[in-house]
Design an enzyme around this catalytic site. Sequence first.
Site, short mmCIF file in Angstrom:
data_model
loop_
_atom_site.label_atom_id
_atom_site.label_comp_id
_atom_site.label_asym_id
_atom_site.label_seq_id
_atom_site.Cartn_x
_atom_site.Cartn_y
_atom_site.Cartn_z
N GLY A 108 0.81 -1.22 0.00
CA GLY A 108 0.00 0.00 0.00
C GLY A 108 0.84 1.26 0.00
O GLY A 108 1.95 1.28 0.54
N ARG A 155 1.20 -5.77 -5.00
CA ARG A 155 1.23 -6.68 -3.85
C ARG A 155 1.66 -8.10 -4.22
O ARG A 155 1.39 -9.05 -3.47
CB ARG A 155 -0.15 -6.72 -3.18
CG ARG A 155 -0.53 -5.43 -2.47
CD ARG A 155 -1.68 -5.66 -1.51
NE ARG A 155 -2.16 -4.43 -0.89
CZ ARG A 155 -1.60 -3.89 0.19
NH1 ARG A 155 -0.56 -4.44 0.75
NH2 ARG A 155 -2.11 -2.78 0.69
N ASP A 205 5.23 -7.79 5.50
CA ASP A 205 5.22 -8.92 4.56
C ASP A 205 6.26 -8.73 3.45
O ASP A 205 6.97 -9.67 3.09
CB ASP A 205 3.83 -9.08 3.94
CG ASP A 205 2.83 -9.66 4.94
OD1 ASP A 205 3.25 -10.43 5.82
OD2 ASP A 205 1.64 -9.33 4.85
N LYS A 234 8.23 0.65 5.51
CA LYS A 234 7.11 1.46 5.06
C LYS A 234 5.79 0.90 5.56
O LYS A 234 5.64 -0.31 5.59
CB LYS A 234 7.09 1.45 3.52
CG LYS A 234 5.85 2.01 2.89
CD LYS A 234 5.17 1.07 1.89
CE LYS A 234 4.44 -0.06 2.54
NZ LYS A 234 3.49 -0.78 1.68
N THR A 235 4.88 1.68 5.97
CA THR A 235 3.45 1.38 6.08
C THR A 235 2.77 2.43 6.94
O THR A 235 3.27 2.79 8.02
CB THR A 235 3.12 -0.03 6.64
OG1 THR A 235 1.69 -0.14 6.67
CG2 THR A 235 3.66 -0.32 8.02
N ASP A 285 0.26 1.85 8.51
CA ASP A 285 -0.35 1.13 9.63
C ASP A 285 0.43 1.26 10.94
O ASP A 285 -0.12 1.03 12.01
CB ASP A 285 -0.48 -0.36 9.31
CG ASP A 285 -1.37 -0.61 8.10
OD1 ASP A 285 -2.03 0.34 7.65
OD2 ASP A 285 -1.41 -1.75 7.61
P1 FBP Z 1 0.62 -1.96 3.62
O1 FBP Z 1 0.59 -2.86 4.82
O2 FBP Z 1 1.02 -2.64 2.38
O3 FBP Z 1 1.44 -0.72 3.88
O4 FBP Z 1 -0.86 -1.44 3.36
C1 FBP Z 1 -1.55 -0.71 4.28
C2 FBP Z 1 -3.01 -0.56 3.96
O5 FBP Z 1 -3.28 0.79 3.67
C3 FBP Z 1 -3.89 -1.07 5.09
O6 FBP Z 1 -4.07 -0.09 6.09
C4 FBP Z 1 -5.15 -1.46 4.38
O7 FBP Z 1 -5.84 -2.47 5.07
C5 FBP Z 1 -4.63 -1.99 3.06
O8 FBP Z 1 -3.41 -1.32 2.82
C6 FBP Z 1 -5.57 -1.74 1.92
O9 FBP Z 1 -5.09 -2.41 0.80
P2 FBP Z 1 -5.39 -2.01 -0.71
O10 FBP Z 1 -4.53 -0.84 -1.03
O11 FBP Z 1 -4.93 -3.22 -1.46
O12 FBP Z 1 -6.83 -1.70 -0.83
#
Ligand code: FBP
Length: 548
Positions: free
Chosen positions: A77, A141, A172, A198-199, A201
């Site tokens: 993400g 992803r 991951d 990165k994230t 979250d």
């Molecule tokens: P990452 O863990 O890859 O940084 O993604 C974070 C996130 O924004 C989460 O908070 C959310 O659940 C998910 O990505 C949403 O995924 P997508 O972008 O595939 O809709």
Amino acid sequence: MQKSPLQIARSNYQPKMPVALQGFVAIKEGEKTQSVADQEEIKKLFPNTYGLPVISLVPGEKKAFPEMNVGVILSGGQAPGGHNVIAGLFDGLKQLNPNNKLYGFLNGPSGLIEGNYLELTSNIIDEYRNTGGFDIIGSGRTKLEETWQFDKGIEACKKLNIKAIVIIGGDDSNTNACVLAEYYQQKNAGIQVIGCPKTIDGDLKNAQIETSFGFDTACKVYSELIGNLQRDANSAKKYWHFIRLMGRSASHIALECALQAQPNICIISEEVEAKEMTLNDIVDQIVKVIVDRADAGLNFGTILIPEGLIEFIPAMRRLIAELNDLLANNEEFNSLESDDEKRQYVKAKLTHESSQLYRDLPKGIARQLTLDRDPHGNVMVSQIETEKLLIEMVAKKLAIMKGEGTYKGKFAALNHFFGYEGRCAIPSNFDADYCYSLGRTASWLIAEGKTGYMAIVQNLTTPANEWQAGGIPITMMMNMEKRAGKMKPVIQKALVDLEGEPFKYFASKRELWADAHTSYIYPGPIQYYGPSEVCDQPTRTLLLEKKR
Ligand code: FBP
């Protein structure tokens, strides 16, 4: 391309950096390391990259480095600051040797497998300095886990004479980076792999990684929006706002936004799990605050709900774990056409307790729980509308109480989901500086021949020139966990620590925030220019963790 005045100003912003990164660097190696758990198994799986020492970067003498090419991948993400990691990496490589080249693999890890790339020149990099988004090379992803993918990666790197790959990703993706590093060492492929934390979250953190990048900016954007809703609620005095916040499993984002905006209620999933709360317990907790406020004439308020909540309700967690195992590569299930057929199929295969729970869920939520998993086997919690489920259950309960005469207020609720709004925002000064430093750090780890490391920058609550850059072996963060039905080595996710200062502070204040007329804080938009106490503040979480 036309630009706003802020975009123009930001492209000229010079990120602040730790002293060590301002000139030439020397490497200091610390003690040998161990994985956080399951040491014997992790050691066996990573014989070449296990136990490496922690590294600090310190000021060093000027020296010459041979020419080299490096590849970079954005994975998962979006998170504000990704472009600055790439800009820092680019500038770092050019400092080492002006002939060095940086290639961006396109659209995430699949770019490496498919040999799909773009050479990043200074013209391209300059367009993206201090900007949000991952659009410079795109993200994806795709999970790097199979040998044929790694071998394709070798082919792509050999073609471009690439000596190292930087993977910018979450837990991951960095797990994958570690597996890749180990494989390339085993094969003597001559390709180093370096990760970057990165994230949005905020769950990729531990004793060495103080925060993942993007968390700061995203939380500031959401907190601004929550503050705006609170001011609206306080003005109109007629709505309860149920606000779900991204963050996948962990509640770091919800907690940080609560610390910044002081809403009436914030649910913390980790507490729900620790107290073994049911969905009804959560509804009761919300209803109590709504009734108390109604008694005081306040028929409005704000409620923050972490997006991963559903997985932390113990009975729901068991249900989801069963669904994960049941639905992993299940051709039979995938071939069923209607939602009803799928529902019947699932109900018949679950244990009695889970089957009953599944049956009692509103159809929409039950369907959302069986949607495709992401490539890492995670339920896509961003698609589960917990805020609507809670509104429905709270409204039902209040209607019953009204009938009994125990609730006399008016309940009108609005639902919101804040996630995508914050992931590509223009990075705050903190994220712009932090990310640029991470990129520069990665270039030094490569120059020193390191692999299987994650670039880190510490001491983040002090001014940027006092930050400390370095690297930690990725194996150090690993443990064994069940994924898609199998035990796998993965980086341990950091959930909200109920004994940690951020949660303890929140817990000490929440009753006050639930009742009072005037506890709301209106954080306002991110400021990029102005006094340092307005523009350069890290998150409240980081400040509380560091007791500042
Ligand atoms: P990452 O863990 O890859 O940084 O993604 C974070 C996130 O924004 C989460 O908070 C959310 O659940 C998910 O990505 C949403 O995924 P997508 O972008 O595939 O809709």
